[in-house]
Structures are given as C-alpha cells and as structure tokens.
Design a protein around this motif. Structure first.
Motif, PDB file in Angstrom:
ATOM      1  N   ASN A  30      -8.993  -1.944 -18.798  1.00  0.00           N
ATOM      2  CA  ASN A  30      -8.213  -3.149 -19.096  1.00  0.00           C
ATOM      3  C   ASN A  30      -7.917  -3.931 -17.832  1.00  0.00           C
ATOM      4  OD1 ASN A  30      -7.591  -3.306 -22.053  1.00  0.00           O
ATOM      5  ND2 ASN A  30      -6.908  -1.226 -21.662  1.00  0.00           N
ATOM      6  N   PHE A  33      -7.299  -3.934 -10.248  1.00  0.00           N
ATOM      7  CA  PHE A  33      -6.406  -4.611  -9.316  1.00  0.00           C
ATOM      8  C   PHE A  33      -6.696  -4.137  -7.897  1.00  0.00           C
ATOM      9  CE2 PHE A  33      -3.180  -6.339 -12.273  1.00  0.00           C
ATOM     10  CZ  PHE A  33      -3.516  -5.668 -13.435  1.00  0.00           C
ATOM     11  N   TYR A  35      -4.611  -4.065  -4.169  1.00  0.00           N
ATOM     12  CA  TYR A  35      -3.332  -4.252  -3.497  1.00  0.00           C
ATOM     13  C   TYR A  35      -3.545  -4.027  -2.001  1.00  0.00           C
ATOM     14  CZ  TYR A  35      -0.619  -4.203  -7.840  1.00  0.00           C
ATOM     15  OH  TYR A  35      -0.086  -4.514  -9.068  1.00  0.00           O
ATOM     16  N   GLN A  37      -1.459  -2.851   1.486  1.00  0.00           N
ATOM     17  CA  GLN A  37      -0.245  -2.158   1.910  1.00  0.00           C
ATOM     18  C   GLN A  37      -0.251  -1.971   3.422  1.00  0.00           C
ATOM     19  OE1 GLN A  37       0.370   1.849   0.388  1.00  0.00           O
ATOM     20  NE2 GLN A  37       2.588   1.632   0.556  1.00  0.00           N
ATOM     21  N   PRO A  43       3.241  -1.917  -1.385  1.00  0.00           N
ATOM     22  CA  PRO A  43       1.986  -2.593  -1.754  1.00  0.00           C
ATOM     23  C   PRO A  43       2.287  -3.989  -2.274  1.00  0.00           C
ATOM     24  CG  PRO A  43       2.135  -0.402  -2.747  1.00  0.00           C
ATOM     25  CD  PRO A  43       3.483  -0.713  -2.198  1.00  0.00           C
ATOM     26  N   PHE A  45       0.274  -7.357  -4.296  1.00  0.00           N
ATOM     27  CA  PHE A  45      -0.863  -7.708  -5.137  1.00  0.00           C
ATOM     28  C   PHE A  45      -1.812  -8.662  -4.421  1.00  0.00           C
ATOM     29  CE2 PHE A  45      -3.201  -8.823  -8.830  1.00  0.00           C
ATOM     30  CZ  PHE A  45      -3.311 -10.208  -8.874  1.00  0.00           C
ATOM     31  N   TYR A  48      -7.043  -9.537  -9.235  1.00  0.00           N
ATOM     32  CA  TYR A  48      -7.190  -8.917 -10.550  1.00  0.00           C
ATOM     33  C   TYR A  48      -8.522  -9.363 -11.143  1.00  0.00           C
ATOM     34  CZ  TYR A  48      -6.380  -8.318 -15.617  1.00  0.00           C
ATOM     35  OH  TYR A  48      -6.478  -7.992 -16.937  1.00  0.00           O
ATOM     36  N   LEU A  87      -5.692  -0.798  -1.651  1.00  0.00           N
ATOM     37  CA  LEU A  87      -5.639   0.118  -2.788  1.00  0.00           C
ATOM     38  C   LEU A  87      -6.356  -0.480  -3.987  1.00  0.00           C
ATOM     39  CD1 LEU A  87      -1.799   0.932  -2.637  1.00  0.00           C
ATOM     40  CD2 LEU A  87      -3.630   1.925  -1.272  1.00  0.00           C
ATOM     41  N   LYS A  91      -6.568  -0.224 -14.709  1.00  0.00           N
ATOM     42  CA  LYS A  91      -5.719  -0.065 -15.893  1.00  0.00           C
ATOM     43  C   LYS A  91      -6.630   0.402 -17.025  1.00  0.00           C
ATOM     44  CE  LYS A  91      -2.010  -2.370 -16.239  1.00  0.00           C
ATOM     45  NZ  LYS A  91      -0.949  -3.405 -16.385  1.00  0.00           N
ATOM     46  N   TYR A  95      -3.008   1.559 -20.622  1.00  0.00           N
ATOM     47  CA  TYR A  95      -2.340   0.442 -19.949  1.00  0.00           C
ATOM     48  C   TYR A  95      -1.510   0.853 -18.757  1.00  0.00           C
ATOM     49  CZ  TYR A  95      -4.002  -2.247 -23.876  1.00  0.00           C
ATOM     50  OH  TYR A  95      -4.816  -2.843 -24.806  1.00  0.00           O
ATOM     51  N   LYS A  96      -1.721   2.079 -18.267  1.00  0.00           N
ATOM     52  CA  LYS A  96      -1.045   2.489 -17.037  1.00  0.00           C
ATOM     53  C   LYS A  96      -2.031   2.355 -15.885  1.00  0.00           C
ATOM     54  CE  LYS A  96       0.518   6.513 -18.742  1.00  0.00           C
ATOM     55  NZ  LYS A  96       0.532   6.446 -20.222  1.00  0.00           N
ATOM     56  N   LEU A  97      -1.520   2.029 -14.710  1.00  0.00           N
ATOM     57  CA  LEU A  97      -2.358   1.865 -13.528  1.00  0.00           C
ATOM     58  C   LEU A  97      -2.648   3.212 -12.890  1.00  0.00           C
ATOM     59  CD1 LEU A  97      -1.220  -1.146 -11.313  1.00  0.00           C
ATOM     60  CD2 LEU A  97      -3.392  -0.846 -12.480  1.00  0.00           C
ATOM     61  N   PHE A  99      -4.333   4.673  -9.372  1.00  0.00           N
ATOM     62  CA  PHE A  99      -4.689   4.188  -8.038  1.00  0.00           C
ATOM     63  C   PHE A  99      -5.679   5.124  -7.351  1.00  0.00           C
ATOM     64  CE2 PHE A  99      -1.832   0.690  -6.928  1.00  0.00           C
ATOM     65  CZ  PHE A  99      -0.917   0.750  -7.970  1.00  0.00           C
ATOM     66  N   GLY A 100      -6.576   4.520  -6.569  1.00  0.00           N
ATOM     67  CA  GLY A 100      -7.348   5.293  -5.619  1.00  0.00           C
ATOM     68  C   GLY A 100      -6.470   5.661  -4.442  1.00  0.00           C
ATOM     69  N   ALA A 101      -6.995   6.510  -3.555  1.00  0.00           N
ATOM     70  CA  ALA A 101      -6.209   6.986  -2.419  1.00  0.00           C
ATOM     71  C   ALA A 101      -6.020   5.920  -1.348  1.00  0.00           C
ATOM     72  CB  ALA A 101      -6.839   8.236  -1.824  1.00  0.00           C
TER      73      ALA A 101
ATOM     74  N   TYR B  35       6.640   5.495  -8.874  1.00  0.00           N
ATOM     75  CA  TYR B  35       5.496   6.161  -8.273  1.00  0.00           C
ATOM     76  C   TYR B  35       5.958   6.994  -7.080  1.00  0.00           C
ATOM     77  CZ  TYR B  35       2.501   2.672 -10.614  1.00  0.00           C
ATOM     78  OH  TYR B  35       1.853   1.878 -11.527  1.00  0.00           O
ATOM     79  N   GLY B  40      -3.133  10.812   1.510  1.00  0.00           N
ATOM     80  CA  GLY B  40      -4.395  11.291   0.968  1.00  0.00           C
ATOM     81  C   GLY B  40      -4.481  11.320  -0.546  1.00  0.00           C
ATOM     82  N   LEU B  41      -3.349  11.107  -1.207  1.00  0.00           N
ATOM     83  CA  LEU B  41      -3.353  11.175  -2.676  1.00  0.00           C
ATOM     84  C   LEU B  41      -3.120   9.829  -3.324  1.00  0.00           C
ATOM     85  CD1 LEU B  41      -1.345  14.456  -3.290  1.00  0.00           C
ATOM     86  CD2 LEU B  41      -3.818  14.127  -3.383  1.00  0.00           C
ATOM     87  N   GLY B  42      -2.686   8.858  -2.575  1.00  0.00           N
ATOM     88  CA  GLY B  42      -2.424   7.564  -3.180  1.00  0.00           C
ATOM     89  C   GLY B  42      -1.156   7.559  -4.009  1.00  0.00           C
ATOM     90  N   LEU B  43      -0.978   6.506  -4.750  1.00  0.00           N
ATOM     91  CA  LEU B  43       0.190   6.331  -5.610  1.00  0.00           C
ATOM     92  C   LEU B  43      -0.043   7.066  -6.928  1.00  0.00           C
ATOM     93  CD1 LEU B  43       0.682   2.566  -4.916  1.00  0.00           C
ATOM     94  CD2 LEU B  43       2.518   4.223  -4.686  1.00  0.00           C
ATOM     95  N   SER B  97       3.233  -4.853 -19.850  1.00  0.00           N
ATOM     96  CA  SER B  97       2.475  -3.657 -19.476  1.00  0.00           C
ATOM     97  C   SER B  97       0.976  -3.855 -19.642  1.00  0.00           C
ATOM     98  CB  SER B  97       2.919  -2.459 -20.311  1.00  0.00           C
ATOM     99  OG  SER B  97       2.728  -2.742 -21.690  1.00  0.00           O
ATOM    100  N   PHE B 104       6.240  -4.348  -6.280  1.00  0.00           N
ATOM    101  CA  PHE B 104       6.797  -3.094  -5.777  1.00  0.00           C
ATOM    102  C   PHE B 104       8.065  -3.326  -4.957  1.00  0.00           C
ATOM    103  CE2 PHE B 104       3.708   0.229  -6.715  1.00  0.00           C
ATOM    104  CZ  PHE B 104       2.652  -0.533  -7.195  1.00  0.00           C
TER     105      PHE B 104
END
Lengths: 109, 113
Positions: A30, A33, A35, A37, A43, A45, A48, A87, A91, A95-97, A99-101, B35, B40-43, B97, B104
């Motif tokens: 869905n 994104f 971000y 940081q 973070p 935005f 998208y 980052l 989604k 509908y929850k985000l 994230f990659g590391a 969050y 190393g693990l992200g959010l 949502s 944030f």
C-alpha cells in the motif's frame, strides 16, 4: 513478517549523485516511503510512491517497481547536510509501516 | 507550534521499575504509533492506535502497554522495565492509517540498568 533490505552504508563526494536501493517482500503493498534521519534526531518524511515510476522533488527522486519489489532514492548534487540515515519503509496489507534498517550516507568534501 | 512532543527526553531507570513515556500531538491526527529504534534493527512498531479509543499490537508489543483516551495523547507504559528495553523510543502520528506519511516526535532515550 515483512522483509525490507537496503545497504548499511554508502559514501559519496560533495556534488555527486548517490542511489540508495531498497528491495522488499511484504504481505501486500500500500505504498513505499523514504525518510531521512540525522544522527540523534527524529526521522522526517522525504517521499511516497504507490504507483510505478519516478517521483521527483528537488534534488531528491524516488523510483518504484512494484513487480520487482524494488525502489531507489536518488540524491543529486550532494551537500554535506545530506549526511544522514535514509530509511525505506513499506506499508503492507495491514496498513502498518515496516522499516528497513536504514542506509547511512556519508558525504565527503 | 504544531507538532508532536515526547517526554522525558532521556531517562535512566532501574530494572523492575514502572515507567510511562508521554506523547502529545496537536495536529488532530487520528492515528498514533510507538516505535523503538535499536542499532542495526531499524524502527520497530510496538503499539498503534488508528483512532481515539482503539489500540493494536505491533511487531514487538511484549512488556509494553498503551492507552488512547483522547485524540492528542498516547502514553506508552513499561510495567516492569528490563535491560532489553534499553532503546530510543519514537512516537509518531498520521492523519490517517492508510496513505498518509507519519510525523515523528523527537524521541526518548531510555536506559534500563
């Protein structure tokens, strides 16, 4: 669970271009994104993408290919202030985000 | 100034103690999120709320609880802190949502000894 991969670190020279790749395997899609940081900060935005193609926003562009589960963030005319973590987040069906590391980009003079 | 605030900024806590991290937004956003960010693990999503009066579990909910009594506030409680809960905690909110970006807060750095 969701699987989102991006490189850990990248280094580039001021004024150059850097491309940060992100691949994902998620339960549905869905939107994706990006971000930014900075160290010790929250973070913020950047972009998208929900349809295939390129989205351009000033010096930053983001590309999406849903069939390949692939995105990239392109940073042009790099400045010292672009040194930060980037980052990738997807989604999925719930509908929850997720994230990659994150990819830490270091810009050198 | 519109935005999202968190308190405290940082905290050192003895293991076994109870702790509540506060989060307030004045953007009238429906959805709010907690969050944790570890090197190393992200959010990783702990808990979320799509609208006032409702909450849901994220990826790592164990040891944490939340409540959403009104639109603006979304506190996160650690009932009995453990050292593995040492982390940076970010609260976020979004208009909805579905397709909206998340904003944030500045984060809370928590150390459990």
């Amino acid at each position: 669970g969701q699987n989102i991969d991006q490189p850990t670190e990248m280094t580039a020279t001021e004024g150059a271009i850097v491309q940060i790749n992100c691949t994902y395997q998620t339960s549905g899609f869905n939107g994706l994104f990006w971000y930014q940081q900075h160290a010790g900060e929250a973070p913020t935005f950047l972009s998208y993408n929900v349809l295939d193609g390129l989205e351009e926003k000033g010096r930053f562009s983001s590309f999406l290919s849903r069939s390949k589960g692939y995105s990239y963030l392109l940073l042009k005319e790099l400045q010292m202030k672009d040194s930060a973590s980037y980052l990738c987040a997807v989604k999925a069906d719930d509908y929850k985000l997720s994230f990659g590391a994150g990819t830490t980009v270091t810009v050198r003079a | 100034i519109a935005g999202i605030t968190q308190a405290p900024t940082s905290q050192i806590l003895a293991a076994g103690r109870r702790m509540t991290l506060r989060c307030t937004q004045d953007m009238r956003h429906n959805a709010m999120y907690w969050y944790r960010q570890d090197l190393g693990l992200g959010l990783r999503l702990i808990h979320y709320s799509n609208t006032a009066g409702t909450t849901g579990k994220g990826e790592v909910p164990d040891g944490y609880s939340v409540s959403r009594a009104n639109t603006d506030d979304f506190p996160l409680t650690l009932a009995s802190a453990v050292p593995s809960q040492t982390s940076v905690y970010f609260c976020a909110s979004s208009e909805g949502s579905l397709y909206h970006e998340q904003f944030f807060g500045p984060g809370t750095r928590l150390t459990v000894l």
